[in-house]
Design a protein around this motif. Structure first.
Motif, PDB file in Angstrom:
ATOM      1  N   HIS A 166    -120.565  73.604  -2.281  1.00  0.00           N
ATOM      2  CA  HIS A 166    -122.025  73.790  -2.318  1.00  0.00           C
ATOM      3  C   HIS A 166    -122.675  72.746  -3.224  1.00  0.00           C
ATOM      4  CE1 HIS A 166    -125.956  75.525  -3.066  1.00  0.00           C
ATOM      5  NE2 HIS A 166    -125.683  75.497  -4.359  1.00  0.00           N
ATOM      6  N   GLU A 167    -122.050  72.497  -4.372  1.00  0.00           N
ATOM      7  CA  GLU A 167    -122.617  71.513  -5.307  1.00  0.00           C
ATOM      8  C   GLU A 167    -122.632  70.106  -4.711  1.00  0.00           C
ATOM      9  OE1 GLU A 167    -121.390  73.902  -9.393  1.00  0.00           O
ATOM     10  OE2 GLU A 167    -120.253  72.135  -8.831  1.00  0.00           O
ATOM     11  N   VAL A 168    -121.536  69.784  -3.994  1.00  0.00           N
ATOM     12  CA  VAL A 168    -121.407  68.435  -3.424  1.00  0.00           C
ATOM     13  C   VAL A 168    -122.322  68.252  -2.214  1.00  0.00           C
ATOM     14  CG1 VAL A 168    -119.815  66.887  -2.216  1.00  0.00           C
ATOM     15  CG2 VAL A 168    -119.040  68.124  -4.239  1.00  0.00           C
ATOM     16  N   VAL A 169    -122.349  69.276  -1.354  1.00  0.00           N
ATOM     17  CA  VAL A 169    -123.078  69.123  -0.088  1.00  0.00           C
ATOM     18  C   VAL A 169    -124.572  69.395  -0.232  1.00  0.00           C
ATOM     19  CG1 VAL A 169    -123.293  70.069   2.255  1.00  0.00           C
ATOM     20  CG2 VAL A 169    -121.032  69.619   1.282  1.00  0.00           C
ATOM     21  N   SER A 170    -124.924  70.466  -0.947  1.00  0.00           N
ATOM     22  CA  SER A 170    -126.365  70.751  -0.988  1.00  0.00           C
ATOM     23  C   SER A 170    -127.040  70.643  -2.337  1.00  0.00           C
ATOM     24  CB  SER A 170    -126.667  72.120  -0.365  1.00  0.00           C
ATOM     25  OG  SER A 170    -125.580  72.981  -0.408  1.00  0.00           O
ATOM     26  N   MET A 171    -126.317  70.927  -3.409  1.00  0.00           N
ATOM     27  CA  MET A 171    -127.030  70.977  -4.684  1.00  0.00           C
ATOM     28  C   MET A 171    -127.311  69.609  -5.303  1.00  0.00           C
ATOM     29  SD  MET A 171    -126.061  73.235  -8.033  1.00  0.00           S
ATOM     30  CE  MET A 171    -125.377  72.027  -9.137  1.00  0.00           C
ATOM     31  N   TYR A 172    -126.259  68.858  -5.601  1.00  0.00           N
ATOM     32  CA  TYR A 172    -126.464  67.602  -6.338  1.00  0.00           C
ATOM     33  C   TYR A 172    -127.185  66.489  -5.553  1.00  0.00           C
ATOM     34  CZ  TYR A 172    -124.145  69.231 -10.558  1.00  0.00           C
ATOM     35  OH  TYR A 172    -123.829  69.913 -11.700  1.00  0.00           O
ATOM     36  N   PRO A 173    -126.921  66.327  -4.240  1.00  0.00           N
ATOM     37  CA  PRO A 173    -127.637  65.244  -3.565  1.00  0.00           C
ATOM     38  C   PRO A 173    -129.155  65.355  -3.717  1.00  0.00           C
ATOM     39  CG  PRO A 173    -125.811  65.977  -2.216  1.00  0.00           C
ATOM     40  CD  PRO A 173    -125.912  66.949  -3.364  1.00  0.00           C
ATOM     41  N   ALA A 175    -113.831  79.176  -5.466  1.00  0.00           N
ATOM     42  CA  ALA A 175    -114.041  77.940  -6.229  1.00  0.00           C
ATOM     43  C   ALA A 175    -114.335  76.776  -5.282  1.00  0.00           C
ATOM     44  CB  ALA A 175    -112.805  77.644  -7.085  1.00  0.00           C
ATOM     45  N   ILE A 176    -113.612  76.713  -4.155  1.00  0.00           N
ATOM     46  CA  ILE A 176    -113.841  75.651  -3.162  1.00  0.00           C
ATOM     47  C   ILE A 176    -115.271  75.756  -2.632  1.00  0.00           C
ATOM     48  CG2 ILE A 176    -113.247  74.895  -0.813  1.00  0.00           C
ATOM     49  CD1 ILE A 176    -110.291  75.757  -1.578  1.00  0.00           C
ATOM     50  N   GLU A 177    -115.664  76.979  -2.335  1.00  0.00           N
ATOM     51  CA  GLU A 177    -117.025  77.197  -1.808  1.00  0.00           C
ATOM     52  C   GLU A 177    -118.084  76.742  -2.809  1.00  0.00           C
ATOM     53  OE1 GLU A 177    -119.403  81.110  -0.585  1.00  0.00           O
ATOM     54  OE2 GLU A 177    -117.311  81.128   0.081  1.00  0.00           O
ATOM     55  N   GLY A 178    -117.859  77.069  -4.090  1.00  0.00           N
ATOM     56  CA  GLY A 178    -118.821  76.692  -5.129  1.00  0.00           C
ATOM     57  C   GLY A 178    -118.903  75.184  -5.309  1.00  0.00           C
ATOM     58  N   GLU A 179    -117.763  74.527  -5.360  1.00  0.00           N
ATOM     59  CA  GLU A 179    -117.749  73.071  -5.544  1.00  0.00           C
ATOM     60  C   GLU A 179    -118.360  72.399  -4.322  1.00  0.00           C
ATOM     61  OE1 GLU A 179    -116.811  71.690  -8.369  1.00  0.00           O
ATOM     62  OE2 GLU A 179    -115.737  73.315  -9.318  1.00  0.00           O
ATOM     63  N   TYR A 227    -121.664  65.224  -9.599  1.00  0.00           N
ATOM     64  CA  TYR A 227    -121.480  65.144  -8.145  1.00  0.00           C
ATOM     65  C   TYR A 227    -120.122  64.524  -7.805  1.00  0.00           C
ATOM     66  CZ  TYR A 227    -122.120  63.098  -3.480  1.00  0.00           C
ATOM     67  OH  TYR A 227    -121.961  62.708  -2.177  1.00  0.00           O
ATOM     68  N   GLU A 228    -119.796  63.406  -8.458  1.00  0.00           N
ATOM     69  CA  GLU A 228    -118.524  62.735  -8.178  1.00  0.00           C
ATOM     70  C   GLU A 228    -117.335  63.600  -8.567  1.00  0.00           C
ATOM     71  OE1 GLU A 228    -118.082  60.093  -6.459  1.00  0.00           O
ATOM     72  OE2 GLU A 228    -120.211  59.605  -6.313  1.00  0.00           O
ATOM     73  N   VAL A 229    -117.457  64.269  -9.710  1.00  0.00           N
ATOM     74  CA  VAL A 229    -116.319  65.049 -10.202  1.00  0.00           C
ATOM     75  C   VAL A 229    -116.141  66.345  -9.404  1.00  0.00           C
ATOM     76  CG1 VAL A 229    -115.305  66.193 -12.208  1.00  0.00           C
ATOM     77  CG2 VAL A 229    -116.466  63.993 -12.493  1.00  0.00           C
ATOM     78  N   GLU A 230    -117.231  66.934  -8.932  1.00  0.00           N
ATOM     79  CA  GLU A 230    -117.092  68.161  -8.129  1.00  0.00           C
ATOM     80  C   GLU A 230    -116.335  67.885  -6.840  1.00  0.00           C
ATOM     81  OE1 GLU A 230    -117.600  69.824 -10.347  1.00  0.00           O
ATOM     82  OE2 GLU A 230    -119.619  69.901 -11.149  1.00  0.00           O
ATOM     83  N   LYS A 231    -116.478  66.661  -6.297  1.00  0.00           N
ATOM     84  CA  LYS A 231    -115.712  66.298  -5.096  1.00  0.00           C
ATOM     85  C   LYS A 231    -114.222  66.356  -5.402  1.00  0.00           C
ATOM     86  CE  LYS A 231    -118.588  62.537  -3.952  1.00  0.00           C
ATOM     87  NZ  LYS A 231    -118.704  61.189  -3.415  1.00  0.00           N
ATOM     88  N   VAL A 232    -113.864  65.862  -6.597  1.00  0.00           N
ATOM     89  CA  VAL A 232    -112.456  65.872  -7.015  1.00  0.00           C
ATOM     90  C   VAL A 232    -111.981  67.320  -7.195  1.00  0.00           C
ATOM     91  CG1 VAL A 232    -110.834  65.157  -8.814  1.00  0.00           C
ATOM     92  CG2 VAL A 232    -112.709  63.628  -8.144  1.00  0.00           C
ATOM     93  N   HIS A 233    -112.831  68.134  -7.835  1.00  0.00           N
ATOM     94  CA  HIS A 233    -112.449  69.541  -8.033  1.00  0.00           C
ATOM     95  C   HIS A 233    -112.209  70.241  -6.704  1.00  0.00           C
ATOM     96  CE1 HIS A 233    -114.537  69.670 -12.220  1.00  0.00           C
ATOM     97  NE2 HIS A 233    -113.405  69.006 -12.224  1.00  0.00           N
ATOM     98  N   GLU A 234    -113.109  70.009  -5.759  1.00  0.00           N
ATOM     99  CA  GLU A 234    -112.942  70.653  -4.453  1.00  0.00           C
ATOM    100  C   GLU A 234    -111.596  70.245  -3.844  1.00  0.00           C
ATOM    101  OE1 GLU A 234    -116.044  70.004  -1.514  1.00  0.00           O
ATOM    102  OE2 GLU A 234    -114.820  70.969   0.020  1.00  0.00           O
ATOM    103  N   ALA A 235    -111.268  68.956  -3.934  1.00  0.00           N
ATOM    104  CA  ALA A 235    -110.005  68.464  -3.367  1.00  0.00           C
ATOM    105  C   ALA A 235    -108.804  69.070  -4.092  1.00  0.00           C
ATOM    106  CB  ALA A 235    -109.959  66.940  -3.437  1.00  0.00           C
ATOM    107  N   LEU A 236    -108.876  69.149  -5.420  1.00  0.00           N
ATOM    108  CA  LEU A 236    -107.759  69.724  -6.186  1.00  0.00           C
ATOM    109  C   LEU A 236    -107.570  71.203  -5.839  1.00  0.00           C
ATOM    110  CD1 LEU A 236    -108.432  68.109  -9.705  1.00  0.00           C
ATOM    111  CD2 LEU A 236    -106.463  67.637  -8.219  1.00  0.00           C
ATOM    112  N   TYR A 237    -108.683  71.916  -5.693  1.00  0.00           N
ATOM    113  CA  TYR A 237    -108.594  73.337  -5.333  1.00  0.00           C
ATOM    114  C   TYR A 237    -108.026  73.519  -3.925  1.00  0.00           C
ATOM    115  CZ  TYR A 237    -111.354  74.996  -9.363  1.00  0.00           C
ATOM    116  OH  TYR A 237    -111.811  75.323 -10.620  1.00  0.00           O
ATOM    117  N   ARG A 238    -108.466  72.665  -3.008  1.00  0.00           N
ATOM    118  CA  ARG A 238    -107.954  72.767  -1.634  1.00  0.00           C
ATOM    119  C   ARG A 238    -106.439  72.521  -1.613  1.00  0.00           C
ATOM    120  NH1 ARG A 238    -111.683  73.470   2.238  1.00  0.00           N
ATOM    121  NH2 ARG A 238    -113.799  72.740   1.785  1.00  0.00           N
ATOM    122  N   TYR A 239    -106.024  71.512  -2.360  1.00  0.00           N
ATOM    123  CA  TYR A 239    -104.588  71.197  -2.424  1.00  0.00           C
ATOM    124  C   TYR A 239    -103.829  72.401  -2.992  1.00  0.00           C
ATOM    125  CZ  TYR A 239    -100.228  68.820  -3.436  1.00  0.00           C
ATOM    126  OH  TYR A 239     -98.898  68.467  -3.469  1.00  0.00           O
ATOM    127  N   ALA A 240    -104.382  72.976  -4.073  1.00  0.00           N
ATOM    128  CA  ALA A 240    -103.721  74.126  -4.717  1.00  0.00           C
ATOM    129  C   ALA A 240    -103.613  75.308  -3.756  1.00  0.00           C
ATOM    130  CB  ALA A 240    -104.481  74.521  -5.979  1.00  0.00           C
TER     131      ALA A 240
END
Ligand SMILES: [Fe+2]
Ligand SMILES: [Fe+2]
Length: 165
Positions: free
Chosen positions: A78-85, A72-76, A107-120
């Motif tokens: 990818h969206e933040v770094v390469s897909m959405y920009p 999930a972290i990898e997917g989010e 884009y903004e929300v996927e950053k949050v998801h990545e952070a929440l997943y990393r924390y988890a």
């Protein structure tokens, strides 16, 4: 990749899209006063979810929770770094306002998801006290714990936020 793996991935993508499409169609049918047709769309949507999950399981897509968090972290990411920009830049260049907005929100929300997943992932413990998540119904902004104020992404007030069961 075998032909069948390829086909399972295509079918998983198609069934997943059909599920979301039918739920959007059901909402519209309800608004237009066709509750029976709304029910039909929701029934088919539920069945497409079963198909999507079956295809995904056949692909071996579900692993341990730690591995799933990593996926999930990898997917989010990818969206933040390469897909959405790139998508945001192209939508802006083409003057596509709706697309620009929806890409930016995601884009903004996927950053949050990545952070929440990393924390988890860093705090995996079956005895963690449970905290509910609240999401913005407009942009999908996701917040751990009761939310107050306005959505930092789209300004929607906290009273509209939806608790995820
Ligand atoms: Fe996300
Ligand atoms: Fe929002």
């Amino acid at each position: 990749m075998s032909k069948t793996t390829d086909n399972l991935q295509d079918a998983f993508a198609g069934e997943s899209q059909a599920n979301r499409k039918y739920l959007a169609f059901a909402k519209k049918a309800d608004q237009e006063g066709y509750p029976q047709i709304a029910k039909l769309f929701r029934a088919a949507a539920a069945a497409e979810t079963i198909h999507a999950h079956n295809h995904f399981n056949a692909l071996g897509g579900v692993k341990s929770t730690a591995d799933n968090l990593k996926a999930a972290i990898e997917g989010e990411n990818h969206e933040v770094v390469s897909m959405y920009p790139g998508m945001i830049a192209e939508a802006e260049a083409e003057g596509e306002k709706k697309a620009t907005t929806t890409f930016k929100w995601a884009y903004e929300v996927e950053k949050v998801h990545e952070a929440l997943y990393r924390y988890a992932l860093e705090h995996m413990d079956p005895n963690t006290p449970l905290v509910d998540y609240y999401i913005c119904p407009i942009c999908g902004y996701t917040h751990a714990g009761k939310f107050e104020g306005k959505c930092p992404v789209c300004n929607t007030p906290a009273e509209k936020f939806v608790k995820v069961e």
